[in-house]
Design an enzyme around this catalytic site. Structure first.
Site, mmCIF file in Angstrom:
data_model
loop_
_atom_site.group_PDB
_atom_site.id
_atom_site.type_symbol
_atom_site.label_atom_id
_atom_site.label_comp_id
_atom_site.label_asym_id
_atom_site.label_seq_id
_atom_site.Cartn_x
_atom_site.Cartn_y
_atom_site.Cartn_z
ATOM 1 C CB ALA A 141 -0.883 -0.013 1.244
ATOM 2 C CB SER A 142 1.080 4.067 -1.942
ATOM 3 O OG SER A 142 1.738 5.298 -2.016
#
Length: 139
Positions: free
Chosen positions: A73-74
């Site tokens: 995830a960012s």
């Protein structure tokens, strides 16, 4: 509904619409680095599939030890995502495999089996198609 299509000796998953899970988008090369692949999620569909195949070759090169594939995830915009291979010790993919990951991710559909066989040749393992390993393993 998932069905299969055969390219050479490899069976690749296809979407229900019959679209091949192919390279990201022409003209948008992906490069594997310390953080794995980082790109917009819509560019990574085929890369997830292809890195699963590469993980099999990495596992074979490590004597069958488990190799992971992680979705990262960012903290940036929602569509910014990543894919990372995880070596058997839980650490990042050995740097010597980064060019292999990039080559497989960017191969044209018609060249995917050859790209995987080239990795198998380079690391001395036999691929699912029977290619790779000492002497290439091909008949």
């Amino acid at each position: 509904h998932i069905h299969t299509t055969t390219i050479g000796a490899r069976t690749l998953l296809c979407s229900a619409a019959g679209r091949m899970i192919g390279p990201p988008h022409p003209g948008v090369p992906l490069a594997y680095g310390t953080a794995g692949f980082r790109a917009r999620a819509d560019l990574l569909d085929s890369t997830f599939f292809r890195m699963g195949a590469l993980a099999v070759l990495r596992s074979r090169s490590r004597g069958g030890l488990a190799v992971g594939l992680m979705v990262t995830a960012s903290h940036n915009a929602e569509p910014d995502n990543g894919i990372k291979l995880v070596d058997p010790d839980g650490g990042m993919l050995d740097v010597s495999w980064e060019p292999h990951a990039s080559a497989v991710a960017n191969a044209a559909d018609a060249d995917l089996a050859a790209a995987l066989d080239a990795v198998a040749d380079a690391v001395g393992v036999v691929s699912a198609s029977g290619g790779g390993g000492p002497g290439g393993g091909r008949g």
